[in-house]
Design an enzyme around this catalytic site. Structure first.
Site, short mmCIF file in Angstrom:
data_model
loop_
_atom_site.label_atom_id
_atom_site.label_comp_id
_atom_site.label_asym_id
_atom_site.label_seq_id
_atom_site.Cartn_x
_atom_site.Cartn_y
_atom_site.Cartn_z
N ALA A 88 0.82 -1.21 0.00
CA ALA A 88 0.00 0.00 0.00
C ALA A 88 0.86 1.27 0.00
O ALA A 88 0.46 2.29 -0.55
CB ALA A 88 -0.95 0.00 1.19
N THR A 89 2.04 1.21 0.61
CA THR A 89 2.92 2.38 0.60
C THR A 89 3.26 2.77 -0.84
O THR A 89 3.12 3.93 -1.23
CB THR A 89 4.21 2.10 1.40
OG1 THR A 89 3.86 1.80 2.74
CG2 THR A 89 5.15 3.29 1.37
N ASN A 168 -6.42 3.31 10.29
CA ASN A 168 -5.69 2.18 10.86
C ASN A 168 -5.57 2.26 12.37
O ASN A 168 -5.27 1.26 13.02
CB ASN A 168 -4.31 2.07 10.22
CG ASN A 168 -3.55 3.37 10.22
OD1 ASN A 168 -3.98 4.36 9.62
ND2 ASN A 168 -2.43 3.41 10.92
N GLN A 196 -6.87 -0.89 5.14
CA GLN A 196 -7.56 -1.47 6.30
C GLN A 196 -8.99 -1.90 5.98
O GLN A 196 -9.67 -2.43 6.87
CB GLN A 196 -7.60 -0.45 7.45
CG GLN A 196 -6.24 -0.11 8.03
CD GLN A 196 -5.62 -1.27 8.82
OE1 GLN A 196 -6.29 -2.24 9.17
NE2 GLN A 196 -4.34 -1.16 9.08
N SER A 216 -3.14 -3.65 0.34
CA SER A 216 -1.92 -4.35 0.72
C SER A 216 -2.26 -5.78 1.10
O SER A 216 -3.20 -6.02 1.86
CB SER A 216 -1.30 -3.62 1.91
OG SER A 216 -0.18 -4.34 2.38
N ALA A 217 -1.48 -6.75 0.61
CA ALA A 217 -1.79 -8.16 0.88
C ALA A 217 -1.65 -8.51 2.36
O ALA A 217 -2.45 -9.28 2.89
CB ALA A 217 -0.86 -9.06 0.05
N HIS A 218 -0.65 -7.94 3.03
CA HIS A 218 -0.39 -8.43 4.40
C HIS A 218 -1.39 -7.93 5.43
O HIS A 218 -1.33 -8.32 6.60
CB HIS A 218 1.06 -8.15 4.83
CG HIS A 218 1.36 -6.74 5.24
ND1 HIS A 218 1.31 -6.33 6.55
CD2 HIS A 218 1.73 -5.65 4.53
CE1 HIS A 218 1.66 -5.05 6.63
NE2 HIS A 218 1.91 -4.62 5.42
N THR A 257 10.19 -6.95 -12.85
CA THR A 257 9.69 -8.31 -13.04
C THR A 257 8.62 -8.62 -11.99
O THR A 257 8.81 -8.36 -10.81
CB THR A 257 10.85 -9.31 -12.89
OG1 THR A 257 11.83 -8.99 -13.88
CG2 THR A 257 10.38 -10.75 -13.08
N CYS A 342 3.08 1.96 13.30
CA CYS A 342 4.00 2.63 12.39
C CYS A 342 4.71 3.79 13.06
O CYS A 342 5.76 4.22 12.61
CB CYS A 342 3.25 3.14 11.17
SG CYS A 342 2.18 1.90 10.48
C1 LIG Z 1 -0.47 -0.90 6.54
C2 LIG Z 1 -0.96 0.35 5.91
C3 LIG Z 1 -0.25 0.97 4.88
C4 LIG Z 1 1.10 0.47 4.40
O1 LIG Z 1 0.96 -0.72 3.69
P1 LIG Z 1 2.28 -1.56 3.29
O2 LIG Z 1 1.75 -2.59 2.36
O3 LIG Z 1 2.80 -2.12 4.56
O4 LIG Z 1 3.22 -0.63 2.62
C5 LIG Z 1 -0.77 2.11 4.33
N1 LIG Z 1 -1.95 2.61 4.74
C6 LIG Z 1 -2.66 2.05 5.73
C7 LIG Z 1 -3.95 2.64 6.14
C8 LIG Z 1 -2.19 0.90 6.35
O5 LIG Z 1 -2.89 0.35 7.34
#
Ligand SMILES: *Cc1c(COP(=O)(O)O)cnc(C)c1O
Length: 419
Positions: A88-89, A168, A196, A216-218, A257, A342
């Site tokens: 997401a960053t 978040n 989120q 973001s996948a994680h 890639t 963060c």
């Molecule tokens: C975790 C998060 C991000 C960052 O995502 P990454 O995939 O870790 O770079 C950005 N925005 C929000 C609101 C998040 O919770």
């Protein structure tokens, strides 16, 4: 208390420590991990998806496209509107830099909120240094930025509004339909950080007037290091300037890639989220409400964020009079966050809670509990009891609490002098 035989830890029902930091990251779903592992080895699909001259590459490319369709399906998007990123960053960076740099002739003004993630705030600060003007909107005390406040900030040279879907730290949910209606009517683009909310709240981009969206996948039971940016193509095409140049992958918008295993995992995580979202969120909401019921009865406990417009998995609570660090130190069996993970490396209290007008006392007492797919009822019961007991115990010992009991103004206390 009953003896060890009735103790859930000894019964094996409960493993310590308890993970309640799902807003920081989630474990990978076993089904996701299983599919990821098929795309690494010599016996698996390891080809470069850009190698279209042989079956190794073509098989990988097909897997990437099928994952793209899975991500698009979760969002009500067309697969051609999904661009792979490292998370997401990067998606936020690509959206903000990309849109502002591609629209310099239209204008240099953008609007965002003080409660955004650093991955938006820091990009906006950088854009200011590059000659853009940013309007920073304040939230209401409930953490939400009202759509009228966005409308009032629009200017003839406004190019972009960037506001998150779910915060978040507090879990509050912005009214994207209302905000998007305003931006759309004025021909201004709307970017949404949905890290989120993707996989937790229904998102239908066929209906929502949102032009760019990051995920973001994680945060949804996929691996770290992969994400996506939705870029609207219908009915109007959003123009973007790329951040990375190289092999021309992703229609020239994001060279490099493609990590097939990561992408397949994100696709699978989105498929599972789409299937389980409704039931899972109902169960998590129930667990979260049980925590709040156990603590709201204590004295001077405040919920941070709007009481209803809130995602199920996040509960941000201030135990006023107790610095969050002291409370967490007394609860070594709980993995939770103070403010936001963060920013917890720095000594500052949460920028989100301060923007909401919380005093330092309340902001420093804030703890974020975030629940998820693997949170059990036994964990919730243990947490409810352990936190209540620790709060009561620490308050008995606290000179601040004694001051407060005697009606003295705790705000006179110099927080920086506390251990
Ligand atoms: C975790 C998060 C991000 C960052 O995502 P990454 O995939 O870790 O770079 C950005 N925005 C929000 C609101 C998040 O919770």
């Amino acid at each position: 208390m009953a003896g060890p035989t009735a103790d859930p830890v000894h019964q094996g029902v409960l493993a310590l420590p308890i993970y309640l930091d799902y807003a920081a990251t989630t474990p990978v779903d076993p089904q996701v991990a299983a599919s990821l592992s098929q795309y690494l080895n010599q016996g698996g699909v390891f080809g470069n998806p850009a190698s279209t001259t042989h079956s190794f590459g073509l098989t990988a490319a097909r897997a990437v496209e099928s994952a793209r369709a899975q991500v698009a399906a979760l969002l009500g998007a067309d697969p051609r509107e999904i661009i792979w990123t490292s998370g997401a960053t990067e998606a936020n960076n690509l959206a903000l830099f990309g849109v502002m740099r591609a629209n310099l002739r239209r204008g240099r003004h953008l609007i965002t909120g003080h409660t955004e993630h650093k991955a938006v705030l820091d990009v906006c600060r950088r854009l200011e240094r590059e000659g853009c003007t940013v309007t920073w909107l304040d939230p209401e005390p409930d953490g939400l930025i009202p759509p009228e406040r966005v409308a009032a900030a629009l200017r003839p040279d406004t190019v972009l509004v960037s506001l998150m879907h779910v915060n978040n730290e507090t879990g509050v949910i912005h009214d994207l339909a209302a905000i998007g209606e305003i931006t759309r009517a004025r021909g201004v683009l709307l970017h949404v950080d949905a890290a989120q909310s993707a996989g937790k709240l229904p998102i239908d981009l066929q209906v929502l007037p949102v032009d760019l969206l990051s995920l973001s996948a994680h945060k949804l039971y996929g691996p770290k290091g992969v994400g996506a940016l939705y870029v609207r193509q219908y009915p109007v095409r959003v123009r973007l300037e790329p951040l990375l140049y190289g092999g021309g992958q992703e229609r020239g918008l994001r060279a490099g890639t493609l990590p097939t295993h990561q992408i397949v995992a994100l696709g699978e995580a989105c498929r599972i989220a789409g299937e389980t979202m409704a039931d899972e969120q109902a169960r998590i909401r129930n667990q979260r409400d049980r925590l709040w019921q156990a603590w709201s009865a204590l004295e001077d406990v405040v919920l941070n964020g709007h009481p209803e417009r809130r995602v199920a998995g996040i509960l941000n609570v201030s135990f006023t009079g107790l610095p969050a660090e002291a409370l967490l130190a007394a609860l070594p069996d709980l993995a939770v966050a103070t403010g936001s993970a963060c920013t917890s490396a720095s000594q500052e209290s949460s920028h989100v809670l301060r923007a909401m007008g919380c005093d330092e006392f309340r902001a420093r007492g804030a703890v974020r509990f975030s629940l998820g797919r693997y949170t059990t009822d036994a964990e919730v019961d243990y947490t409810a009891r352990a936190v209540a007991a620790a709060v009561n115990r620490l308050r008995e010992l606290s000179p601040l609490w004694a001051l407060r009991r005697h009606g003295l103004d705790h705000r006179a206390v110099d927080w920086t002098a506390l251990p």
